[in-house]
Structure formats: structure tokens, C-alpha cells
Design a protein around this motif. Structure first.
Motif, PDB file in Angstrom:
ATOM      1  N   MET A 185       0.774  -1.183   0.077  1.00  0.00           N
ATOM      2  CA  MET A 185      -0.107  -0.052  -0.137  1.00  0.00           C
ATOM      3  C   MET A 185       0.922   1.199  -0.069  1.00  0.00           C
ATOM      4  N   PHE A 186       1.982   1.359   0.597  1.00  0.00           N
ATOM      5  CA  PHE A 186       2.863   2.473   0.833  1.00  0.00           C
ATOM      6  C   PHE A 186       3.605   2.685  -0.590  1.00  0.00           C
ATOM      7  N   PHE A 187       3.961   1.397  -1.244  1.00  0.00           N
ATOM      8  CA  PHE A 187       4.286   1.669  -2.680  1.00  0.00           C
ATOM      9  C   PHE A 187       3.478   2.162  -3.617  1.00  0.00           C
ATOM     10  N   ALA A 188       2.409   1.932  -3.449  1.00  0.00           N
ATOM     11  CA  ALA A 188       1.017   2.228  -4.525  1.00  0.00           C
ATOM     12  C   ALA A 188       1.041   3.676  -4.428  1.00  0.00           C
ATOM     13  N   ALA A 189       0.971   4.125  -2.816  1.00  0.00           N
ATOM     14  CA  ALA A 189       0.847   5.361  -2.469  1.00  0.00           C
ATOM     15  C   ALA A 189       2.024   6.194  -3.403  1.00  0.00           C
ATOM     16  N   VAL A 190       3.146   5.831  -3.122  1.00  0.00           N
ATOM     17  CA  VAL A 190       4.468   6.757  -3.706  1.00  0.00           C
ATOM     18  C   VAL A 190       4.261   6.946  -5.107  1.00  0.00           C
ATOM     19  N   LEU A 191       3.490   5.937  -6.087  1.00  0.00           N
ATOM     20  CA  LEU A 191       3.264   6.101  -7.340  1.00  0.00           C
ATOM     21  C   LEU A 191       2.346   7.224  -7.835  1.00  0.00           C
ATOM     22  N   GLN A 192       1.698   7.706  -6.817  1.00  0.00           N
ATOM     23  CA  GLN A 192       0.853   8.974  -7.033  1.00  0.00           C
ATOM     24  C   GLN A 192       1.864  10.363  -6.880  1.00  0.00           C
ATOM     25  N   GLY A 203       7.335  -8.530  -7.132  1.00  0.00           N
ATOM     26  CA  GLY A 203       7.041  -9.754  -7.149  1.00  0.00           C
ATOM     27  C   GLY A 203       7.492 -10.721  -6.063  1.00  0.00           C
ATOM     28  N   ASP A 204       6.594 -11.592  -5.744  1.00  0.00           N
ATOM     29  CA  ASP A 204       6.896 -12.740  -4.409  1.00  0.00           C
ATOM     30  C   ASP A 204       6.884 -11.803  -3.253  1.00  0.00           C
ATOM     31  N   CYS A 205       6.394 -10.934  -3.111  1.00  0.00           N
ATOM     32  CA  CYS A 205       6.268 -10.061  -1.789  1.00  0.00           C
ATOM     33  C   CYS A 205       5.093 -10.122  -0.951  1.00  0.00           C
ATOM     34  N   ASP A 206       4.373 -11.194  -1.297  1.00  0.00           N
ATOM     35  CA  ASP A 206       2.870 -11.608  -0.378  1.00  0.00           C
ATOM     36  C   ASP A 206       2.250 -10.204  -0.400  1.00  0.00           C
ATOM     37  N   LEU A 207       2.086  -9.705  -1.404  1.00  0.00           N
ATOM     38  CA  LEU A 207       0.938  -8.552  -1.634  1.00  0.00           C
ATOM     39  C   LEU A 207      -0.398  -8.939  -1.502  1.00  0.00           C
ATOM     40  N   GLY A 208      -1.274  -8.017  -0.842  1.00  0.00           N
ATOM     41  CA  GLY A 208      -2.488  -8.435  -0.807  1.00  0.00           C
ATOM     42  C   GLY A 208      -3.602  -8.105  -1.815  1.00  0.00           C
ATOM     43  N   MET A 209      -4.906  -8.680  -1.853  1.00  0.00           N
ATOM     44  CA  MET A 209      -5.902  -8.098  -2.842  1.00  0.00           C
ATOM     45  C   MET A 209      -5.785  -6.459  -2.916  1.00  0.00           C
ATOM     46  N   GLN A 210      -5.911  -5.814  -1.643  1.00  0.00           N
ATOM     47  CA  GLN A 210      -5.995  -4.520  -1.444  1.00  0.00           C
ATOM     48  C   GLN A 210      -5.083  -3.551  -2.162  1.00  0.00           C
ATOM     49  N   SER A 211      -3.873  -3.697  -1.714  1.00  0.00           N
ATOM     50  CA  SER A 211      -2.578  -3.168  -2.525  1.00  0.00           C
ATOM     51  C   SER A 211      -2.536  -3.386  -3.999  1.00  0.00           C
ATOM     52  N   VAL A 212      -3.076  -4.777  -4.450  1.00  0.00           N
ATOM     53  CA  VAL A 212      -3.102  -4.885  -6.062  1.00  0.00           C
ATOM     54  C   VAL A 212      -4.109  -3.990  -6.736  1.00  0.00           C
ATOM     55  N   ILE A 213      -5.094  -3.899  -5.978  1.00  0.00           N
ATOM     56  CA  ILE A 213      -6.205  -2.915  -6.328  1.00  0.00           C
ATOM     57  C   ILE A 213      -5.581  -1.452  -6.400  1.00  0.00           C
ATOM     58  N   PHE A 215      -2.608  -0.458  -6.791  1.00  0.00           N
ATOM     59  CA  PHE A 215      -1.755  -0.277  -7.938  1.00  0.00           C
ATOM     60  C   PHE A 215      -2.550  -0.103  -9.216  1.00  0.00           C
ATOM     61  N   ALA A 216      -3.637  -1.043  -9.668  1.00  0.00           N
ATOM     62  CA  ALA A 216      -4.371  -0.705 -10.675  1.00  0.00           C
ATOM     63  C   ALA A 216      -5.024   0.503 -10.676  1.00  0.00           C
ATOM     64  N   THR A 224       4.674   7.867 -15.688  1.00  0.00           N
ATOM     65  CA  THR A 224       6.167   7.569 -15.759  1.00  0.00           C
ATOM     66  C   THR A 224       6.580   6.256 -15.759  1.00  0.00           C
ATOM     67  N   ILE A 225       5.922   5.349 -14.889  1.00  0.00           N
ATOM     68  CA  ILE A 225       6.184   4.074 -14.801  1.00  0.00           C
ATOM     69  C   ILE A 225       5.928   3.273 -16.008  1.00  0.00           C
ATOM     70  N   LYS A 226       7.088   2.485 -16.460  1.00  0.00           N
ATOM     71  CA  LYS A 226       7.012   1.622 -17.750  1.00  0.00           C
ATOM     72  C   LYS A 226       6.956   0.144 -17.274  1.00  0.00           C
ATOM     73  N   GLY A 227       7.423  -0.242 -15.999  1.00  0.00           N
ATOM     74  CA  GLY A 227       7.444  -1.756 -15.789  1.00  0.00           C
ATOM     75  C   GLY A 227       6.824  -1.902 -14.445  1.00  0.00           C
ATOM     76  N   LEU A 228       6.012  -2.768 -14.224  1.00  0.00           N
ATOM     77  CA  LEU A 228       5.735  -3.175 -12.696  1.00  0.00           C
ATOM     78  C   LEU A 228       5.486  -4.573 -12.504  1.00  0.00           C
TER      79      LEU A 228
END
Length: 306
Positions: A185-192, A203-213, A215-216, A224-228
């Protein structure tokens, strides 16, 4: 006279006086014997910091720093310091959080190094804290590889927050560090906020559904982001799919589940092992160009052909 650490920094390119004897190569001390004192540049600064902090001097790190010193002497720039813990070419002792603190100290304000690779080590959350300081003060660092380093949610939070103000890092690899949903969630926030990061590997960081959503959602705004990489998240049970389908973010015909509604709630059934467990897939000659993962297949009762 003993040189001070400041004089041993790589910014001062004054060549040291020649030693009376040839120093023992760093890797020759891998058997546990005491390594000879190195001379010049990053090697010397590392040695002096270890002595000052009563920290074990690791021959593998000395050898790597010797190679970097030689590259700097040749006038090379844009160097990546590679201290990966999975090197099979020489004896390797894993870098700990304390070792990483010293590495960050010797890299501080170094104009020649813009990449750091410490994958497959043991820096943990202590090392993550050091990485935070490095991201805040090393203004020419563009590549940081922290793969598989036992960094947890707290360490992930620290690194993500450091990226709020960082304007130089372009590629961060965090693969295999179990930062979980909290760190995600903190990484998703920083992309803002961050406008320099181009590649992020979680990858393989045990992310949950909340953080995946999350990021989406933020990716619809981040230009800016080209690869995630978010591979191998932990998506618990049918509720994960149900939420995505209900929100319209996932089309049911692109999954192997089928939604049904009971009393206003969306539930899911596996098409071949749920409510329709007596059915199986057979070619149905659907549209070849259909984007559906089930295009060209039809569900039929088992008894129809068997």
C-alpha cells in the motif's frame, strides 16, 4: 601519519604512497585469516569504518571495492557496485544490515557510482533503514537491487516513504521481500507522487488484494512507470475475484470462475468444479478473435458425450 577517513574518500584522487610490500589480495583471506590492510579509495574507507565500528571486515566486499577503485582510476563513471550474495565465482559471506550501513556510508555523495546491487543478502529492516538514508542523500543513484533480503512490511514502508522525495532512482527491485499488503500500500501511494521511478519489481512480496487494486488505480494516473511486476500476490479465496468482478475491474469471461447472485451478493463457482462440476469444456467453435480466455469452448453436461 594515519590518513583520516575524509582523505581516503574517492573524491580525493591523490594517489597513496606505495606500500613497502604487496598487499594480500582480499579474496585470499576468505579462509578466516586476517586480511592485509588495503590502500586507497573505497577499500581504505571501508577498512577504516569497519575498524572504527568494530565491524567484521569481509574479504568479499574488499575484493569488490578493489575492482571498483580500479574502474574509477580508469576514469569510468556510471558504475554499479555489485555485492550480490549469490555470486558463485568466489567465497561469499552474506551482507548484513550492519555491513550495508557501512556500504551506504562509503557510497554517500560518491559521483562515480549510480547503481547498487545487494540481492540475496541479509540486510533486513535494518538495511532498509540504511537504504532510506541512501535514497535521500545519494542524488545520482538510479538503480537499486534489494531482492531477497528479508525486508518486512516495516522496511518496505521506510523505503517507499523515502521515494516520496527522491527524484533520481529509476529502477527498484524488491522481489522476494515479504513486505505484504501493508508495504504494498505504501508503494502504491508513492506512485501517486514520485515522477522518476520507471521500473518497480514487487514480485513474490506477499502483496494482498487491497494493494493490488491500489496499484491498478494509481496506474491510471502515473505517466512515468514503464514496468511493474506484481507476480505471485496472495489473493485469498473467491472473495478476491468477487470484489474485482463486482467493481467491474475483472471480466468474468476472462477467469475460470462464474459469478452468480444470491440476495444481492455476488458469489463465484468454478465452472468445472463448482456448481457446474458435472460439466466439462468441449470445442464450441467460438469467435477466434474473441478476447475471452474461454473463446472457442462450450460447457456441456458430462452425459451428453460420455
Amino acid at each position: 601519519m594515519q590518513r583520516s577517513p575524509q582523505e581516503a574518500r574517492p573524491e580525493s584522487r591523490t594517489p597513496p604512497s606505495a606500500p613497502s610490500t604487496t598487499p594480500t589480495p582480499a579474496w585470499a583471506a576468505a579462509d578466516g585469516s586476517e586480511a592485509a590492510e588495503p590502500i586507497g579509495g573505497l577499500q581504505e574507507y571501508y577498512y577504516e569504518l569497519c575498524m572504527e565500528k568494530s565491524q567484521e571486515i569481509k574479504p568479499f566486499i574488499l575484493h569488490i571495492l578493489q575492482e571498483v577503485d580500479e574502474e574509477i582510476e580508469q576514469g569510468l563513471a556510471g558504475i554499479t557496485l555489485n555485492v550480490a550474495g549469490n555470486c558463485h565465482l568466489m567465497p561469499v559471506e552474506r551482507v548484513t544490515g550492519e555491513d550495508f550501513w557501512i556500504l551506504c556510508r562509503i557510497l554517500k555523495n560518491n559521483p562515480y557510482i549510480n547503481g547498487l546491487d545487494v540481492r540475496y543478502n541479509l540486510i533486513g529492516d535494518v538495511g532498509a533503514s540504511c537504504a532510506t538514508e541512501l535514497l535521500q542523500k545519494q542524488h545520482n543513484l538510479i538503480y537499486l537491487n534489494l531482492m531477497f533480503n528479508d525486508i518486512g512490511p516495516e522496511g518496505g514502508e521506510l523505503i517507499a516513504k523515502a521515494l516520496h522525495k527522491n527524484t533520481t532512482l529509476k529502477h527498484l527491485r524488491m522481489t522476494g521481500n515479504k513486505i505484504e499488503n501493508k508495504g504494498g500500500m505504501f508503494f502504491a501511494a508513492v506512485l501517486q507522487i514520485n515522477s522518476s521511478l520507471e521500473k518497480l519489481d514487487l514480485g513474490d512480496c506477499d502483496l494482498g488484494m487491497q494493494s493490488v487494486i491500489a496499484f491498478a488505480t494509481v496506474l491510471t494516473q502515473n505517466q512515468t512507470i514503464k514496468g511493474l511486476n506484481l507476480n505471485r500476490p496472495i489473493l485469498y479465496g473467491e472473495q478476491a475475484y468477487s470484489d474485482l468482478i463486482h467493481m467491474g475491474r475483472l471480466k468474468s469471461d476472462n477467469t475460470d470462475v462464474e459469478p452468480f447472485v444470491v440476495d444481492g451478493h455476488v458469489y463465484l463457482a468454478e465452472v468445472s468444479n463448482g456448481l457446474k462440476r458435472h460439466y466439462y469444456w468441449t470445442p464450441g467453435y467460438g469467435e477466434a478473435c474473441s478476447p475471452s480466455s474461454n473463446a472457442g469452448l462450450t460447457l456441456v453436461p458430462v452425459g451428453q458425450y460420455l
